[in-house]
Design a protein around this motif. Sequence first.
Motif, PDB file in Angstrom:
ATOM      1  N   THR A 105      28.702 -35.099 -21.895  1.00  0.00           N
ATOM      2  CA  THR A 105      27.744 -35.576 -22.890  1.00  0.00           C
ATOM      3  C   THR A 105      26.434 -34.799 -22.799  1.00  0.00           C
ATOM      4  O   THR A 105      25.861 -34.384 -23.811  1.00  0.00           O
ATOM      5  CB  THR A 105      27.478 -37.080 -22.694  1.00  0.00           C
ATOM      6  N   LEU A 106      25.967 -34.585 -21.557  1.00  0.00           N
ATOM      7  CA  LEU A 106      24.724 -33.832 -21.362  1.00  0.00           C
ATOM      8  C   LEU A 106      24.879 -32.394 -21.847  1.00  0.00           C
ATOM      9  O   LEU A 106      23.965 -31.846 -22.477  1.00  0.00           O
ATOM     10  CB  LEU A 106      24.333 -33.851 -19.882  1.00  0.00           C
ATOM     11  N   SER A 107      26.030 -31.780 -21.580  1.00  0.00           N
ATOM     12  CA  SER A 107      26.239 -30.399 -22.023  1.00  0.00           C
ATOM     13  C   SER A 107      26.272 -30.303 -23.544  1.00  0.00           C
ATOM     14  O   SER A 107      25.843 -29.292 -24.119  1.00  0.00           O
ATOM     15  CB  SER A 107      27.538 -29.845 -21.427  1.00  0.00           C
ATOM     16  N   THR A 108      26.785 -31.349 -24.190  1.00  0.00           N
ATOM     17  CA  THR A 108      26.782 -31.372 -25.657  1.00  0.00           C
ATOM     18  C   THR A 108      25.358 -31.464 -26.191  1.00  0.00           C
ATOM     19  O   THR A 108      24.985 -30.775 -27.151  1.00  0.00           O
ATOM     20  CB  THR A 108      27.614 -32.553 -26.174  1.00  0.00           C
ATOM     21  N   LEU A 109      24.559 -32.316 -25.561  1.00  0.00           N
ATOM     22  CA  LEU A 109      23.171 -32.462 -25.987  1.00  0.00           C
ATOM     23  C   LEU A 109      22.369 -31.179 -25.764  1.00  0.00           C
ATOM     24  O   LEU A 109      21.448 -30.876 -26.532  1.00  0.00           O
ATOM     25  CB  LEU A 109      22.512 -33.619 -25.231  1.00  0.00           C
ATOM     26  N   LEU A 110      22.727 -30.441 -24.723  1.00  0.00           N
ATOM     27  CA  LEU A 110      22.010 -29.207 -24.395  1.00  0.00           C
ATOM     28  C   LEU A 110      22.695 -27.968 -24.952  1.00  0.00           C
ATOM     29  O   LEU A 110      22.365 -26.841 -24.557  1.00  0.00           O
ATOM     30  CB  LEU A 110      21.874 -29.080 -22.875  1.00  0.00           C
ATOM     31  N   ALA A 111      23.652 -28.166 -25.866  1.00  0.00           N
ATOM     32  CA  ALA A 111      24.417 -27.046 -26.429  1.00  0.00           C
ATOM     33  C   ALA A 111      23.531 -25.953 -27.037  1.00  0.00           C
ATOM     34  O   ALA A 111      23.877 -24.768 -26.950  1.00  0.00           O
ATOM     35  CB  ALA A 111      25.407 -27.568 -27.469  1.00  0.00           C
ATOM     36  N   PRO A 112      22.391 -26.291 -27.663  1.00  0.00           N
ATOM     37  CA  PRO A 112      21.538 -25.214 -28.210  1.00  0.00           C
ATOM     38  C   PRO A 112      21.054 -24.214 -27.161  1.00  0.00           C
ATOM     39  O   PRO A 112      20.660 -23.092 -27.508  1.00  0.00           O
ATOM     40  CB  PRO A 112      20.365 -25.981 -28.827  1.00  0.00           C
ATOM     41  N   LEU A 113      21.084 -24.602 -25.894  1.00  0.00           N
ATOM     42  CA  LEU A 113      20.631 -23.697 -24.828  1.00  0.00           C
ATOM     43  C   LEU A 113      21.742 -22.794 -24.312  1.00  0.00           C
ATOM     44  O   LEU A 113      21.536 -22.030 -23.365  1.00  0.00           O
ATOM     45  CB  LEU A 113      20.056 -24.514 -23.655  1.00  0.00           C
ATOM     46  N   SER A 114      22.932 -22.905 -24.919  1.00  0.00           N
ATOM     47  CA  SER A 114      24.075 -22.078 -24.538  1.00  0.00           C
ATOM     48  C   SER A 114      24.429 -22.273 -23.057  1.00  0.00           C
ATOM     49  O   SER A 114      24.434 -23.384 -22.548  1.00  0.00           O
ATOM     50  CB  SER A 114      23.785 -20.608 -24.849  1.00  0.00           C
ATOM     51  N   TRP A 115      24.663 -21.146 -22.339  1.00  0.00           N
ATOM     52  CA  TRP A 115      25.117 -21.226 -20.956  1.00  0.00           C
ATOM     53  C   TRP A 115      24.086 -21.908 -20.046  1.00  0.00           C
ATOM     54  O   TRP A 115      24.456 -22.547 -19.059  1.00  0.00           O
ATOM     55  CB  TRP A 115      25.437 -19.829 -20.413  1.00  0.00           C
ATOM     56  N   TYR A 116      22.817 -21.788 -20.381  1.00  0.00           N
ATOM     57  CA  TYR A 116      21.790 -22.404 -19.550  1.00  0.00           C
ATOM     58  C   TYR A 116      21.884 -23.925 -19.620  1.00  0.00           C
ATOM     59  O   TYR A 116      21.719 -24.613 -18.610  1.00  0.00           O
ATOM     60  CB  TYR A 116      20.407 -21.925 -19.998  1.00  0.00           C
ATOM     61  N   GLY A 117      22.163 -24.446 -20.799  1.00  0.00           N
ATOM     62  CA  GLY A 117      22.342 -25.885 -20.936  1.00  0.00           C
ATOM     63  C   GLY A 117      23.543 -26.383 -20.142  1.00  0.00           C
ATOM     64  O   GLY A 117      23.504 -27.458 -19.548  1.00  0.00           O
ATOM     65  N   ILE A 118      24.611 -25.587 -20.129  1.00  0.00           N
ATOM     66  CA  ILE A 118      25.798 -25.975 -19.371  1.00  0.00           C
ATOM     67  C   ILE A 118      25.505 -25.920 -17.869  1.00  0.00           C
ATOM     68  O   ILE A 118      25.959 -26.769 -17.097  1.00  0.00           O
ATOM     69  CB  ILE A 118      26.989 -25.072 -19.736  1.00  0.00           C
ATOM     70  N   LEU A 119      24.733 -24.919 -17.446  1.00  0.00           N
ATOM     71  CA  LEU A 119      24.351 -24.844 -16.038  1.00  0.00           C
ATOM     72  C   LEU A 119      23.537 -26.066 -15.628  1.00  0.00           C
ATOM     73  O   LEU A 119      23.764 -26.652 -14.553  1.00  0.00           O
ATOM     74  CB  LEU A 119      23.562 -23.564 -15.774  1.00  0.00           C
ATOM     75  N   LEU A 120      22.600 -26.467 -16.467  1.00  0.00           N
ATOM     76  CA  LEU A 120      21.817 -27.664 -16.170  1.00  0.00           C
ATOM     77  C   LEU A 120      22.728 -28.890 -16.082  1.00  0.00           C
ATOM     78  O   LEU A 120      22.538 -29.755 -15.219  1.00  0.00           O
ATOM     79  CB  LEU A 120      20.754 -27.869 -17.254  1.00  0.00           C
ATOM     80  N   SER A 121      23.722 -28.958 -16.944  1.00  0.00           N
ATOM     81  CA  SER A 121      24.662 -30.080 -16.924  1.00  0.00           C
ATOM     82  C   SER A 121      25.493 -30.058 -15.652  1.00  0.00           C
ATOM     83  O   SER A 121      25.773 -31.120 -15.058  1.00  0.00           O
ATOM     84  CB  SER A 121      25.576 -30.012 -18.152  1.00  0.00           C
ATOM     85  N   ALA A 122      25.908 -28.866 -15.212  1.00  0.00           N
ATOM     86  CA  ALA A 122      26.701 -28.745 -13.989  1.00  0.00           C
ATOM     87  C   ALA A 122      25.914 -29.215 -12.769  1.00  0.00           C
ATOM     88  O   ALA A 122      26.435 -29.923 -11.907  1.00  0.00           O
ATOM     89  CB  ALA A 122      27.161 -27.299 -13.808  1.00  0.00           C
ATOM     90  N   VAL A 123      24.642 -28.815 -12.706  1.00  0.00           N
ATOM     91  CA  VAL A 123      23.783 -29.301 -11.623  1.00  0.00           C
ATOM     92  C   VAL A 123      23.613 -30.812 -11.737  1.00  0.00           C
ATOM     93  O   VAL A 123      23.603 -31.532 -10.735  1.00  0.00           O
ATOM     94  CB  VAL A 123      22.416 -28.593 -11.650  1.00  0.00           C
ATOM     95  N   GLY A 124      23.503 -31.286 -12.969  1.00  0.00           N
ATOM     96  CA  GLY A 124      23.390 -32.724 -13.195  1.00  0.00           C
ATOM     97  C   GLY A 124      24.589 -33.488 -12.666  1.00  0.00           C
ATOM     98  O   GLY A 124      24.442 -34.606 -12.152  1.00  0.00           O
TER      99      GLY A 124
END
Length: 248
Positions: free
Chosen positions: A54-73
């Motif tokens: 869910t967090l990675s979807t919300l941060l999708a505009p940030l591309s790979w950086y958003g997914i990295l933040l989600s992974a740390v999350g």
Amino acid sequence: MRSLWLGLKFAVSYFSVLPVRFRSDDDLSSSEVLGAMLLFFPIVGLLLALLTLTLSTLLAPLSWYGILLSAVGYMMLYGFLHTEAVMDVADALYASHAHKDPYTIIKEPTVGAMGVLWVIGVMTMKLSGIVFVLLHQLGWYFVAIAMVSRLLLVLLFWREVFRSSFATQLKSALTLPYLLGAFLLSGSIGIVLLSWHFVVLLLTGLGLGILLLGYLKRRLGFVNGDLLGATLEGVETLLLVGVACLVP
């Protein structure tokens, strides 16, 4: 039914940082609650992985950086509980080389340089694996891995003898119905998500986990919660690598 509900809440509160409230008269030490706690342990992985997606979807505009933040999350959501175990186990392994008592080392509140280096390496591989898998739209595989790794620990609670009072208490509470219930519940959800691919992931994860814990037990001479946590992190990392290798 109340024991099942308390067991679910206890699993979420113990294996994650999600806020859970209990009443003052709730008995969390009963065998029924502890058994239910392990029954729902894989569901905690499901919940944390879904929150990560869910967090990675919300941060999708940030591309790979958003997914990295989600992974740390994801790792933050379980409070680095299992990650911290990697440091302790690495220190204990290197202490055994120097003929020191590994159990004494693993229980020390401090951590050595080798423990820090090993946990950095494991975290780098794991976070990279999560990012790669999510970038390739394989989120359900990530969810399945989060369930499989925790279902593995339920099995290990059943089959191992522990040098830990709380782990031994959990093992005593894990009767056969709770063990079978954990596999039936998680397996049903996993098959709905991934069909037969979940069975392959499950069997691979169980095999890797048994081999990894067996190696650590031979080297250190005991099993405790730290070894289980390090096994979980190792299996999640290896399964992520395996899934990534299958991407065309």
